[in-house]
Design a protein around this motif. Sequence first.
Motif, PDB file in Angstrom:
ATOM      1  N   ALA A 121       0.309 -38.153   6.085  1.00  0.00           N
ATOM      2  CA  ALA A 121       1.410 -37.577   5.515  1.00  0.00           C
ATOM      3  C   ALA A 121       2.887 -38.579   5.400  1.00  0.00           C
ATOM      4  O   ALA A 121       3.303 -39.019   6.387  1.00  0.00           O
ATOM      5  N   ALA A 122       3.307 -37.772   4.727  1.00  0.00           N
ATOM      6  CA  ALA A 122       5.320 -38.362   4.154  1.00  0.00           C
ATOM      7  C   ALA A 122       6.206 -37.301   4.922  1.00  0.00           C
ATOM      8  O   ALA A 122       5.817 -36.181   3.659  1.00  0.00           O
ATOM      9  N   ILE A 123       7.297 -37.057   5.586  1.00  0.00           N
ATOM     10  CA  ILE A 123       8.190 -36.309   5.843  1.00  0.00           C
ATOM     11  C   ILE A 123       9.644 -37.526   6.410  1.00  0.00           C
ATOM     12  O   ILE A 123       9.338 -38.046   6.198  1.00  0.00           O
ATOM     13  N   ASP A 124      10.226 -36.352   6.195  1.00  0.00           N
ATOM     14  CA  ASP A 124      12.035 -37.411   6.085  1.00  0.00           C
ATOM     15  C   ASP A 124      12.169 -36.735   6.950  1.00  0.00           C
ATOM     16  O   ASP A 124      11.417 -36.314   7.944  1.00  0.00           O
ATOM     17  N   ALA A 125      13.338 -36.873   7.825  1.00  0.00           N
ATOM     18  CA  ALA A 125      13.463 -36.821   8.619  1.00  0.00           C
ATOM     19  C   ALA A 125      14.584 -35.344   8.928  1.00  0.00           C
ATOM     20  O   ALA A 125      14.051 -34.646  10.257  1.00  0.00           O
ATOM     21  N   ASN A 126      14.497 -35.049   8.056  1.00  0.00           N
ATOM     22  CA  ASN A 126      14.289 -33.136   8.250  1.00  0.00           C
ATOM     23  C   ASN A 126      12.487 -31.574   8.420  1.00  0.00           C
ATOM     24  O   ASN A 126      12.887 -30.850   8.135  1.00  0.00           O
ATOM     25  N   ASP A 127      11.584 -32.793   8.159  1.00  0.00           N
ATOM     26  CA  ASP A 127      10.027 -32.542   8.304  1.00  0.00           C
ATOM     27  C   ASP A 127      10.031 -31.737   6.678  1.00  0.00           C
ATOM     28  O   ASP A 127       9.186 -30.966   6.634  1.00  0.00           O
ATOM     29  N   GLN A 128      10.589 -32.539   5.493  1.00  0.00           N
ATOM     30  CA  GLN A 128      10.287 -32.031   4.478  1.00  0.00           C
ATOM     31  C   GLN A 128       9.206 -32.790   3.763  1.00  0.00           C
ATOM     32  O   GLN A 128       9.680 -34.234   3.981  1.00  0.00           O
ATOM     33  N   PRO A 129       8.353 -32.654   3.345  1.00  0.00           N
ATOM     34  CA  PRO A 129       7.326 -33.391   3.007  1.00  0.00           C
ATOM     35  C   PRO A 129       7.917 -34.190   1.698  1.00  0.00           C
ATOM     36  O   PRO A 129       9.139 -33.733   0.937  1.00  0.00           O
ATOM     37  N   CYS A 130       7.326 -35.642   1.196  1.00  0.00           N
ATOM     38  CA  CYS A 130       7.589 -36.531   0.092  1.00  0.00           C
ATOM     39  C   CYS A 130       6.073 -37.306  -0.710  1.00  0.00           C
ATOM     40  O   CYS A 130       5.842 -37.851   0.087  1.00  0.00           O
ATOM     41  N   GLN A 131       6.538 -37.185  -1.750  1.00  0.00           N
ATOM     42  CA  GLN A 131       5.729 -37.805  -2.348  1.00  0.00           C
ATOM     43  C   GLN A 131       6.391 -38.804  -2.439  1.00  0.00           C
ATOM     44  O   GLN A 131       7.061 -39.096  -3.255  1.00  0.00           O
ATOM     45  N   THR A 132       5.169 -39.884  -2.661  1.00  0.00           N
ATOM     46  CA  THR A 132       5.698 -41.240  -2.439  1.00  0.00           C
ATOM     47  C   THR A 132       3.982 -41.868  -2.928  1.00  0.00           C
ATOM     48  O   THR A 132       2.907 -41.260  -2.783  1.00  0.00           O
ATOM     49  N   GLU A 133       4.060 -43.347  -2.417  1.00  0.00           N
ATOM     50  CA  GLU A 133       2.862 -44.206  -3.426  1.00  0.00           C
ATOM     51  C   GLU A 133       3.101 -45.094  -2.355  1.00  0.00           C
ATOM     52  O   GLU A 133       3.862 -45.615  -1.801  1.00  0.00           O
ATOM     53  N   GLY A 134       1.874 -45.140  -1.560  1.00  0.00           N
ATOM     54  CA  GLY A 134       1.615 -46.741  -0.512  1.00  0.00           C
ATOM     55  C   GLY A 134       0.600 -47.069  -1.029  1.00  0.00           C
ATOM     56  O   GLY A 134      -0.471 -47.251  -1.155  1.00  0.00           O
ATOM     57  N   ASN A 135      -0.008 -48.927  -0.619  1.00  0.00           N
ATOM     58  CA  ASN A 135      -0.432 -49.346  -0.283  1.00  0.00           C
ATOM     59  C   ASN A 135      -1.627 -49.470   0.961  1.00  0.00           C
ATOM     60  O   ASN A 135      -0.842 -49.333   1.992  1.00  0.00           O
ATOM     61  N   VAL A 136      -2.302 -49.534   1.035  1.00  0.00           N
ATOM     62  CA  VAL A 136      -3.102 -48.982   2.211  1.00  0.00           C
ATOM     63  C   VAL A 136      -4.449 -50.026   2.093  1.00  0.00           C
ATOM     64  O   VAL A 136      -5.092 -50.576   1.395  1.00  0.00           O
ATOM     65  N   ARG A 137      -4.220 -51.005   3.340  1.00  0.00           N
ATOM     66  CA  ARG A 137      -4.867 -52.218   3.633  1.00  0.00           C
ATOM     67  C   ARG A 137      -6.578 -51.750   4.879  1.00  0.00           C
ATOM     68  O   ARG A 137      -5.399 -51.583   5.627  1.00  0.00           O
ATOM     69  N   VAL A 138      -7.395 -52.061   4.505  1.00  0.00           N
ATOM     70  CA  VAL A 138      -8.341 -51.993   5.820  1.00  0.00           C
ATOM     71  C   VAL A 138      -9.148 -53.315   6.468  1.00  0.00           C
ATOM     72  O   VAL A 138      -9.149 -54.055   5.223  1.00  0.00           O
ATOM     73  N   THR A 139      -8.881 -53.402   7.781  1.00  0.00           N
ATOM     74  CA  THR A 139      -9.758 -54.634   8.024  1.00  0.00           C
ATOM     75  C   THR A 139     -10.620 -54.643   8.823  1.00  0.00           C
ATOM     76  O   THR A 139     -10.367 -53.408   9.934  1.00  0.00           O
ATOM     77  N   ARG A 140     -10.904 -55.273   9.394  1.00  0.00           N
ATOM     78  CA  ARG A 140     -12.057 -55.262  10.682  1.00  0.00           C
ATOM     79  C   ARG A 140     -10.924 -56.417  11.818  1.00  0.00           C
ATOM     80  O   ARG A 140     -11.362 -57.783  11.558  1.00  0.00           O
ATOM     81  N   GLU A 141     -11.206 -55.980  12.618  1.00  0.00           N
ATOM     82  CA  GLU A 141     -10.136 -56.589  13.855  1.00  0.00           C
ATOM     83  C   GLU A 141     -10.907 -57.733  14.660  1.00  0.00           C
ATOM     84  O   GLU A 141     -12.211 -56.819  15.521  1.00  0.00           O
ATOM     85  N   ILE A 142     -11.770 -58.365  14.570  1.00  0.00           N
ATOM     86  CA  ILE A 142     -12.225 -59.549  15.610  1.00  0.00           C
ATOM     87  C   ILE A 142     -11.724 -60.432  16.639  1.00  0.00           C
ATOM     88  O   ILE A 142     -10.969 -60.832  16.093  1.00  0.00           O
ATOM     89  N   TRP A 143     -11.185 -60.175  17.357  1.00  0.00           N
ATOM     90  CA  TRP A 143     -11.050 -60.783  18.935  1.00  0.00           C
ATOM     91  C   TRP A 143     -11.938 -61.863  19.628  1.00  0.00           C
ATOM     92  O   TRP A 143     -12.814 -61.843  19.035  1.00  0.00           O
ATOM     93  N   LYS A 144     -10.871 -62.780  19.432  1.00  0.00           N
ATOM     94  CA  LYS A 144     -11.531 -64.220  19.262  1.00  0.00           C
ATOM     95  C   LYS A 144     -11.032 -65.258  20.436  1.00  0.00           C
ATOM     96  O   LYS A 144      -9.223 -65.459  20.890  1.00  0.00           O
ATOM     97  N   GLU A 145     -11.395 -65.306  21.258  1.00  0.00           N
ATOM     98  CA  GLU A 145     -10.349 -66.997  22.386  1.00  0.00           C
ATOM     99  C   GLU A 145     -11.837 -68.169  22.229  1.00  0.00           C
ATOM    100  O   GLU A 145     -12.637 -68.213  21.729  1.00  0.00           O
ATOM    101  N   ILE A 146     -10.869 -68.947  21.698  1.00  0.00           N
ATOM    102  CA  ILE A 146     -11.191 -70.205  22.290  1.00  0.00           C
ATOM    103  C   ILE A 146     -10.825 -71.253  23.268  1.00  0.00           C
ATOM    104  O   ILE A 146      -9.648 -71.256  23.930  1.00  0.00           O
ATOM    105  N   TRP A 147     -11.497 -71.989  24.164  1.00  0.00           N
ATOM    106  CA  TRP A 147     -10.902 -72.484  24.954  1.00  0.00           C
ATOM    107  C   TRP A 147     -11.215 -73.928  24.955  1.00  0.00           C
ATOM    108  O   TRP A 147     -12.461 -74.286  23.833  1.00  0.00           O
ATOM    109  N   LEU A 148     -10.288 -75.043  24.713  1.00  0.00           N
ATOM    110  CA  LEU A 148     -11.040 -76.566  25.276  1.00  0.00           C
ATOM    111  C   LEU A 148     -11.616 -76.738  26.625  1.00  0.00           C
ATOM    112  O   LEU A 148     -10.921 -76.690  27.350  1.00  0.00           O
TER     113      LEU A 148
END
Length: 251
Positions: A121-148
């Motif tokens: 949902a996109a709205i302005d500071a006065n809570d009025q709707p805003c029609q726009t287009e955006g780029n959406v990116r989906v990632t799978r987050e993997i927690w990783k630790e590397i020790w020496l």
Amino acid sequence: NATVEVVVKQSPYYRWWTWPREYPWCYEDQNPYRWHYGGGQVIKQETLRTDATGKAVVTFETPANQGQDLQYTIEARVTDSSRREITGSDTVRVTQHRYYVHARPEHNILRPNDEAAIEFAAIDANDQPCQTEGNVRVTREIWKEIWLDPSGREITGAELAGLRREQTFPPLPPRPDLPPWRLKFRGYESEEILKTKVQLDEQGKARFTFTPQKEGYYRIQWNSPDPGTAPVTTETYVWVATDKSTDLNYR
């Protein structure tokens, strides 16, 4: 032809917005716009006189490159010809972006191959709707630790998990002359699942879906241009699990 005492106050504007609820009257006391921010800093005081139509105009400057959104409260005290005083106030918001985008998953926890649906949902500071287009990116987050280890060998993944199960970690070096265990990396690694464009309708809304194949922690990010300033961004998350899941790579 009345005297008007005008005071303009500046305060930070913190954006809080909740999704529409089925029974909004039940949540009115939780409306964050009712919060009081302490009145703000007085930036202008002026005495004006209304014209023949009962109007007066006040102007004030707003700072550039403030680094945050601002709200101005304009308070007016009007004394008419019979010496009665009438007061009133209103607010003006000055924001870094023309609009905000909010994201909400329909369900937070899914099983592999379930459809994940995200509402934007996109709205302005006065809570009025805003029609726009955006780029959406989906990632799978993997927690990783590397020790020496003391010899400089990298320890990660299943080997690291096994050592943590077997003993206090990190263990002491086998000899006093060897260096201790050292943390080389700790954080998320992102596996990109998809990138696409999402168009919001005239109501400033869209429903975006994707199908996660594996269990884990998924981040859904929105990015859209806002000419003259930084892009508008937001993100939300879903978790995908089975009844055998013990670790979703979320920290």
